[in-house]
Design a protein around this motif. Sequence first.
Motif, mmCIF file in Angstrom:
data_model
loop_
_atom_site.group_PDB
_atom_site.id
_atom_site.type_symbol
_atom_site.label_atom_id
_atom_site.label_comp_id
_atom_site.label_asym_id
_atom_site.label_seq_id
_atom_site.Cartn_x
_atom_site.Cartn_y
_atom_site.Cartn_z
ATOM 1 N N VAL A 1 0.860 -1.190 0.000
ATOM 2 C CA VAL A 1 0.000 0.000 0.000
ATOM 3 C C VAL A 1 0.893 1.236 0.000
ATOM 4 N N LYS A 2 0.713 2.122 -0.981
ATOM 5 C CA LYS A 2 1.500 3.351 -1.090
ATOM 6 C C LYS A 2 0.574 4.556 -1.137
ATOM 7 N N LEU A 3 1.100 5.700 -0.707
ATOM 8 C CA LEU A 3 0.360 6.955 -0.786
ATOM 9 C C LEU A 3 0.533 7.502 -2.209
ATOM 10 N N ALA A 4 -0.563 7.526 -2.977
ATOM 11 C CA ALA A 4 -0.506 7.904 -4.389
ATOM 12 C C ALA A 4 -0.841 9.369 -4.626
ATOM 13 N N GLY A 5 -1.634 9.998 -3.770
ATOM 14 C CA GLY A 5 -2.026 11.388 -3.995
ATOM 15 C C GLY A 5 -2.635 11.989 -2.745
ATOM 16 N N VAL A 6 -2.619 13.330 -2.703
ATOM 17 C CA VAL A 6 -3.139 14.060 -1.540
ATOM 18 C C VAL A 6 -4.115 15.108 -2.035
ATOM 19 N N ALA A 7 -5.296 15.154 -1.437
ATOM 20 C CA ALA A 7 -6.301 16.179 -1.735
ATOM 21 C C ALA A 7 -6.626 16.922 -0.444
ATOM 22 N N PHE A 8 -7.589 17.865 -0.519
ATOM 23 C CA PHE A 8 -7.851 18.703 0.645
ATOM 24 C C PHE A 8 -8.606 17.966 1.748
ATOM 25 N N ASP A 9 -9.330 16.883 1.437
ATOM 26 C CA ASP A 9 -10.084 16.176 2.466
ATOM 27 C C ASP A 9 -9.882 14.667 2.425
ATOM 28 N N HIS A 10 -9.000 14.166 1.574
ATOM 29 C CA HIS A 10 -8.776 12.726 1.486
ATOM 30 C C HIS A 10 -7.425 12.482 0.822
ATOM 31 N N VAL A 11 -7.010 11.238 0.842
ATOM 32 C CA VAL A 11 -5.801 10.811 0.151
ATOM 33 C C VAL A 11 -6.145 9.613 -0.721
ATOM 34 N N LEU A 12 -5.326 9.409 -1.743
ATOM 35 C CA LEU A 12 -5.481 8.269 -2.637
ATOM 36 C C LEU A 12 -4.420 7.232 -2.302
ATOM 37 N N LEU A 13 -4.842 5.991 -2.164
ATOM 38 C CA LEU A 13 -3.953 4.885 -1.852
ATOM 39 C C LEU A 13 -3.825 3.990 -3.072
ATOM 40 N N ASP A 14 -2.602 3.537 -3.312
ATOM 41 C CA ASP A 14 -2.341 2.565 -4.384
ATOM 42 C C ASP A 14 -2.168 1.208 -3.720
ATOM 43 N N ARG A 15 -3.190 0.360 -3.911
ATOM 44 C CA ARG A 15 -3.193 -0.957 -3.275
ATOM 45 C C ARG A 15 -3.090 -2.023 -4.357
ATOM 46 N N GLY A 16 -1.863 -2.385 -4.690
ATOM 47 C CA GLY A 16 -1.652 -3.402 -5.722
ATOM 48 C C GLY A 16 -2.127 -2.965 -7.086
ATOM 49 N N GLY A 17 -2.006 -1.682 -7.413
ATOM 50 C CA GLY A 17 -2.455 -1.172 -8.698
ATOM 51 C C GLY A 17 -3.853 -0.605 -8.691
ATOM 52 N N ALA A 18 -4.639 -0.886 -7.664
ATOM 53 C CA ALA A 18 -6.001 -0.346 -7.543
ATOM 54 C C ALA A 18 -5.973 0.901 -6.679
ATOM 55 N N ARG A 19 -6.761 1.905 -7.055
ATOM 56 C CA ARG A 19 -6.827 3.163 -6.318
ATOM 57 C C ARG A 19 -8.010 3.141 -5.343
ATOM 58 N N GLU A 20 -7.716 3.497 -4.083
ATOM 59 C CA GLU A 20 -8.734 3.577 -3.047
ATOM 60 C C GLU A 20 -8.595 4.902 -2.311
ATOM 61 N N SER A 21 -9.683 5.380 -1.745
ATOM 62 C CA SER A 21 -9.707 6.677 -1.062
ATOM 63 C C SER A 21 -9.776 6.468 0.445
ATOM 64 N N LEU A 22 -9.074 7.363 1.157
ATOM 65 C CA LEU A 22 -9.104 7.389 2.611
ATOM 66 C C LEU A 22 -9.393 8.825 3.022
ATOM 67 N N PHE A 23 -10.531 9.059 3.681
ATOM 68 C CA PHE A 23 -10.969 10.402 4.022
ATOM 69 C C PHE A 23 -10.534 10.761 5.441
ATOM 70 N N LEU A 24 -10.540 12.054 5.716
ATOM 71 C CA LEU A 24 -10.176 12.544 7.043
ATOM 72 C C LEU A 24 -11.124 11.988 8.104
ATOM 73 N N ASP A 25 -10.570 11.754 9.281
ATOM 74 C CA ASP A 25 -11.374 11.279 10.397
ATOM 75 C C ASP A 25 -12.110 12.471 11.013
ATOM 76 N N GLN A 26 -13.392 12.582 10.738
ATOM 77 C CA GLN A 26 -14.217 13.675 11.242
ATOM 78 C C GLN A 26 -15.327 13.158 12.154
ATOM 79 N N SER A 27 -15.022 12.038 12.820
ATOM 80 C CA SER A 27 -16.038 11.450 13.682
ATOM 81 C C SER A 27 -16.220 12.228 14.977
ATOM 82 N N GLY A 28 -15.165 12.925 15.436
ATOM 83 C CA GLY A 28 -15.273 13.679 16.683
ATOM 84 C C GLY A 28 -15.995 14.995 16.482
ATOM 85 N N GLU A 29 -16.445 15.595 17.593
ATOM 86 C CA GLU A 29 -17.124 16.878 17.521
ATOM 87 C C GLU A 29 -16.123 17.991 17.276
ATOM 88 N N ALA A 30 -16.548 18.955 16.518
ATOM 89 C CA ALA A 30 -15.680 20.084 16.213
ATOM 90 C C ALA A 30 -15.502 20.939 17.450
#
Length: 285
Positions: free
Chosen positions: A139-168
Motif C-alpha cells: 500500500v503506497k500513498l498515491a495522492g493528496v487532496a484537501f479532504d482525502h488521500v489516494l492509496l495505491d493498493r496493488g495497482g487499484a486506487r482507493e480513497s481514505l478520508f479525514l477522520d471527522q467522527s469527533g465533535e468540532a
Amino acid sequence: MSGSAVRLPRALPAWLRPRRKSPRALAPLLLAGLLGFLLVWQAVRLVWALIVPLSPLGAWQPQAAVIASPAERRALFASFDPFFRTGGQGAANATVTALGLTLYGINLNEATGGGSAIIAGEDGVQSSYAVGDEIAPGVKLAGVAFDHVLLDRGGARESLFLDQSGEAAVAAPATPLPAPTPEVGAAPATGGELSPAALKAGVGFAPRTEDGRVTGVTVQSQGDGAAFRAAGLRPGDVIRGVNGRPIGSAGDAAALAGQLTPGARLSLEVERGASVVPIAIFVSK
C-alpha cells in the motif's frame, strides 16, 4: 655573268629559327586557360540565376498552416495541467478503502503538486508519509487532496478520508486570534509563554518521512486548540529545525517533545506550504 653557281647558307641564323616550347612552359598557360573557363562558367550561372529566379524543380510554395478546430483546441487545453495539480490531488475514488487506517492530517503542497499526510495504522501510531511512500506492505500513498488521500493498493486506487467522527472544537469568543506569522526574513513570531503541560496537551507531534528518511516533525492541534494557536502554529506546519539544528532523524523528532521543559526557549524553523517561517516559543517555569 659567269657560269659560277650562287652559294646559299647551309642553315638559317639562330634568330630566324622557330623555338620549341617545353612542357613546363605550357603548364602555366593551360592553368590560366582553365581558370578563365571556370570564371566564365560561374558568371554565366550568376546571370542565369538573376534572370530565372526559380529552382530547377519549379516555383517553391510554403506549406499551408493547419489550424485546429475549436473542439480540438478545447480538448488540448483540457488535457494540459500547467500546475501539476491532477497528479497530486485527483478526484476521490469511488472505492473507499477497507484497510484499518485513519487519516488525521494533510499537508498539501500546491507549488509542487505533492504533499504528505498523517496516517495511523491499526495500532494507533501516527506517522507522516509523503506521496510515494509505502504505508503498509503493498500500500503506497498515491495522492493528496484537501479532504482525502489516494492509496495505491496493488495497482487499484482507493480513497481514505479525514477522520471527522469527533465533535468540532468550539473556539472561545474571549480568546484573541494570534498575530499573522511573518514570512522568511522577518523577525520570528513569538508564541508567548506557555506551560509545558499546555503545550504537550495542545500540540501533537508526528515525524514526517520522505524516501524513508525523517525530514521534520508535523504538528497538529489537540484539545480545544487554544495552546496550538497561542504557540503561533497552523494546521499542516512542519518543524524542520530547532534552535538552528535541523531535524534529520527519528531521534531528533522524538527529542523535540522532551525539550518542552520549564524555562526553555525554542526557536523553530517551520515549513508552511511553499515558504519557511520562524517561530519562537517560551516555556513558562
